[in-house]
Design an enzyme around this catalytic site. Structure first.
Site, PDB file in Angstrom:
ATOM      1  CG  ASN A 136       0.505   2.023   8.899  1.00  0.00           C
ATOM      2  OD1 ASN A 136       1.264   2.347   9.818  1.00  0.00           O
ATOM      3  ND2 ASN A 136       0.807   1.096   8.018  1.00  0.00           N
ATOM      4  CG  HIS A 138       4.388   1.448  11.026  1.00  0.00           C
ATOM      5  ND1 HIS A 138       4.501   1.405   9.651  1.00  0.00           N
ATOM      6  CD2 HIS A 138       5.291   2.380  11.433  1.00  0.00           C
ATOM      7  CE1 HIS A 138       5.425   2.254   9.261  1.00  0.00           C
ATOM      8  NE2 HIS A 138       5.912   2.870  10.310  1.00  0.00           N
ATOM      9  CD  GLU A 143       3.464  -1.780   8.108  1.00  0.00           C
ATOM     10  OE1 GLU A 143       2.844  -0.869   8.702  1.00  0.00           O
ATOM     11  OE2 GLU A 143       4.168  -1.554   7.108  1.00  0.00           O
TER      12      GLU A 143
END
Ligand code: GLP
Length: 265
Positions: A136, A138, A143
């Site tokens: 994603n 990160h 995050e």
């Protein structure tokens, strides 16, 4: 930003390991930021192999700082990042290590623990920060949506990270972690990002060639003055579509290199 494309994950790990070797052959103090995750296993194995082959007279001069740790997971838990580091790197490196630093997942107060670690990092920048990347986007456990000015703090893991990392975590997967922030990562003098496998392909092209935005935390690296990205062919699949053919230069041993500037993207 320099991008090295290796034929496979093994060679990507070897190349990344070879970039770390000079830090261990120095005698003056070195501050090294370290990462965890499957991708790092090959990097650490290769580093250990290359150092062993050099029959050096080791000097304890390297201080390490790990990026993150699961919250409420003690260091001796087999799912902790501290456990990972001892298993894959530290057991074989003691003669080079001056001090190893971790965020403690079993600290009494997250806030105090993060402040302690942030102070350590702020004393002097790390010479090199090794990074993996989540699917994603990160980096560390920063995050999507994390502020680019974030520093060391307790974070909630995203549902996609929980789902993915649960596959490797022995026991109940934590939902929170302590992580250095994006601002801490950007203070490193050099950054080495390693990514392998097809499932990193999409996010890598977004992070390296898309717009710089907090929704893709790794995209901030586009603004860092000294970044080397090492990828295998599978992870490079989407990325190479952004480069003209002549921008990809052969390096030998099946490796190729791309320098990103306004002419090559
Ligand atoms: C964890 C770590 C990250 C790392 C990521 C990638 O989530 N907190 O620092 O980049 O794993 O892991 P892998 O190499 O297993 O894909």
């Amino acid at each position: 930003m320099k991008i090295i494309i290796a034929p496979d994950s093994k060679q990507a790990g070897c190349y990344a390991g070879s970039l770390l070797v000079p830090l261990f052959t120095k005698i003056e103090p070195v501050r090294l930021g370290l990462a965890t995750g499957k991708t790092m296993i090959g990097v650490y194995q290769s580093l250990i192999r290359q150092l062993a082959a050099m029959s050096l007279c080791p000097v304890a001069h390297v201080s390490t700082f790990n990026l993150d740790e699961y919250w409420q997971v003690p260091p001796n838990h087999p799912g902790s990042f501290q456990y990972f580091m001892h298993r894959y790197l530290f057991t074989d490196l003691p003669p080079f290590l001056e001090q190893i630093h971790f965020l403690r997942g079993d600290a009494e107060k997250a806030e105090d623990e993060c402040r302690r670690f942030d102070t350590l990092l702020s004393q002097e920048p790390v010479d090199t920060q090794l990074l993996g990347i989540g699917v994603n986007g990160h980096i560390g456990f920063n995050e999507p949506g994390t502020s680019f000015s974030s520093r060391t703090r307790k974070v909630q893991l995203s549902p996609s990270t929980i789902k993915r990392n649960a596959l490797e975590f022995p026991g109940v997967m934590p939902k929170a972690a302590l992580s250095v922030g994006i601002a801490n990562i950007m203070e490193a003098n050099n950054v080495i990002l390693v990514a392998c496998g097809e499932d990193k392909s999409h996010v890598l092209s977004q992070a390296l060639c898309g717009s710089v935005r907090e929704e893709c935390p790794a995209s901030i690296l586009q603004t860092h003055p000294k970044v080397t990205v090492i990828v295998d062919k599978m992870a490079a699949q989407s990325l190479i579509k952004y480069f003209s053919r002549h921008a990809i230069q052969p390096l030998g041993d099946g490796l190729s290199r791309v320098e990103i500037d306004e002419n090559s993207v």
